[in-house]
Scaffold this motif. Structure first.
Motif, short mmCIF file in Angstrom:
data_model
loop_
_atom_site.label_atom_id
_atom_site.label_comp_id
_atom_site.label_asym_id
_atom_site.label_seq_id
_atom_site.Cartn_x
_atom_site.Cartn_y
_atom_site.Cartn_z
N THR A 57 0.84 -1.19 0.00
CA THR A 57 0.00 0.00 0.00
C THR A 57 0.88 1.25 0.00
O THR A 57 1.78 1.37 0.82
CB THR A 57 -0.93 0.02 1.23
OG1 THR A 57 -1.75 -1.14 1.20
CG2 THR A 57 -1.82 1.26 1.23
N SER A 59 0.51 5.14 0.62
CA SER A 59 -0.39 6.12 1.23
C SER A 59 0.26 7.49 1.11
O SER A 59 1.39 7.70 1.55
CB SER A 59 -0.63 5.79 2.69
OG SER A 59 -1.23 4.52 2.82
N HIS A 89 -5.14 6.05 -12.71
CA HIS A 89 -6.25 5.69 -11.83
C HIS A 89 -7.19 6.86 -11.65
O HIS A 89 -6.75 8.02 -11.64
CB HIS A 89 -5.73 5.28 -10.43
CG HIS A 89 -4.83 4.10 -10.46
ND1 HIS A 89 -5.30 2.81 -10.45
CD2 HIS A 89 -3.48 4.01 -10.52
CE1 HIS A 89 -4.28 1.97 -10.48
NE2 HIS A 89 -3.17 2.68 -10.53
N THR A 93 -11.40 6.74 -6.88
CA THR A 93 -11.35 5.35 -6.42
C THR A 93 -10.21 5.14 -5.42
O THR A 93 -10.17 4.13 -4.73
CB THR A 93 -11.18 4.36 -7.59
OG1 THR A 93 -9.95 4.62 -8.25
CG2 THR A 93 -12.34 4.45 -8.56
N GLU A 94 -9.29 6.11 -5.33
CA GLU A 94 -8.16 6.03 -4.42
C GLU A 94 -8.37 6.85 -3.15
O GLU A 94 -7.59 6.76 -2.21
CB GLU A 94 -6.88 6.50 -5.12
CG GLU A 94 -6.60 5.82 -6.46
CD GLU A 94 -6.40 4.32 -6.36
OE1 GLU A 94 -5.78 3.85 -5.40
OE2 GLU A 94 -6.87 3.60 -7.25
N HIS A 108 -3.28 3.65 -2.39
CA HIS A 108 -3.37 2.71 -3.50
C HIS A 108 -2.67 1.42 -3.10
O HIS A 108 -1.52 1.44 -2.65
CB HIS A 108 -2.71 3.29 -4.76
CG HIS A 108 -2.68 2.33 -5.90
ND1 HIS A 108 -3.82 1.98 -6.58
CD2 HIS A 108 -1.67 1.63 -6.45
CE1 HIS A 108 -3.49 1.10 -7.53
NE2 HIS A 108 -2.20 0.88 -7.46
N SER A 109 -3.37 0.30 -3.26
CA SER A 109 -2.79 -1.01 -2.94
C SER A 109 -2.71 -1.86 -4.19
O SER A 109 -3.60 -1.80 -5.05
CB SER A 109 -3.64 -1.73 -1.89
OG SER A 109 -3.64 -1.02 -0.68
N GLN A 110 -1.66 -2.67 -4.27
CA GLN A 110 -1.54 -3.61 -5.37
C GLN A 110 -0.50 -4.67 -5.02
O GLN A 110 0.26 -4.51 -4.07
CB GLN A 110 -1.19 -2.92 -6.68
CG GLN A 110 0.20 -2.32 -6.77
CD GLN A 110 0.37 -1.58 -8.09
OE1 GLN A 110 -0.24 -0.55 -8.30
NE2 GLN A 110 1.20 -2.11 -8.96
#
Length: 152
Positions: A57, A59, A89, A93-94, A108-110
């Protein structure tokens, strides 16, 4: 006094163990002489260093002087000076939109692919609305070796 010296190796070991956990991410604006509408206060990466194949993540703590109703994040990643990845993005959504005046957080996580090479990468992130660039930052981050947990 001898107790002090006897416990010194333990204290140094603890500091060296904790030091990687509290690494500060040094953030730079893309242009030094530009007054961006969004001021980035801090970037946190968890875990740090990043482990390929595991969730990560990013931040970003920031501040704005006016409401932001929509926008996008454009992210570019380089490795040893070579552009290796881009993604865009929807800002909403973030984080929660509309973003009110004051402090806000973009997260944002990935999961990075397991084959991602270890090393230091450079990330450049632009936050845009319909008409202009709200902010542009860049920072380095590290990717460690692939976790043995990700192999199972």
């Amino acid at each position: 006094m001898s107790r002090f010296f006897a416990s010194l190796p333990l204290a140094i070991s603890l500091i060296l163990l904790v030091l990687p956990i509290v690494q500060a991410i040094h953030v730079h604006y893309c242009e030094e002489n530009v007054e961006y509408e969004v001021k980035v206060k801090e970037v946190d990466i968890s875990p740090n260093p990043i482990a390929p194949g595991e969730p990560t993540t990013f931040s970003i703590s920031a501040n704005t002087g006016h409401e932001i109703s929509f926008g996008k994040l454009v992210i570019e990643v380089s490795y040893f000076g070579w552009h290796v990845h881009s993604e865009t993005h929807d800002l909403c959504t973030e984080t929660t939109c509309p973003i009110q005046t004051g402090d806000f957080l973009v997260a944002h996580s990935q999961v990075l692919p397991g084959y991602t090479p270890p090393g230091t990468y450079l990330l450049k992130m632009k936050m845009l609305d319909a008409q202009k660039e709200l902010t542009c930052i860049k920072f380095a981050f590290d990717i460690g070796l692939r976790s043995s947990v990700a192999d199972t």
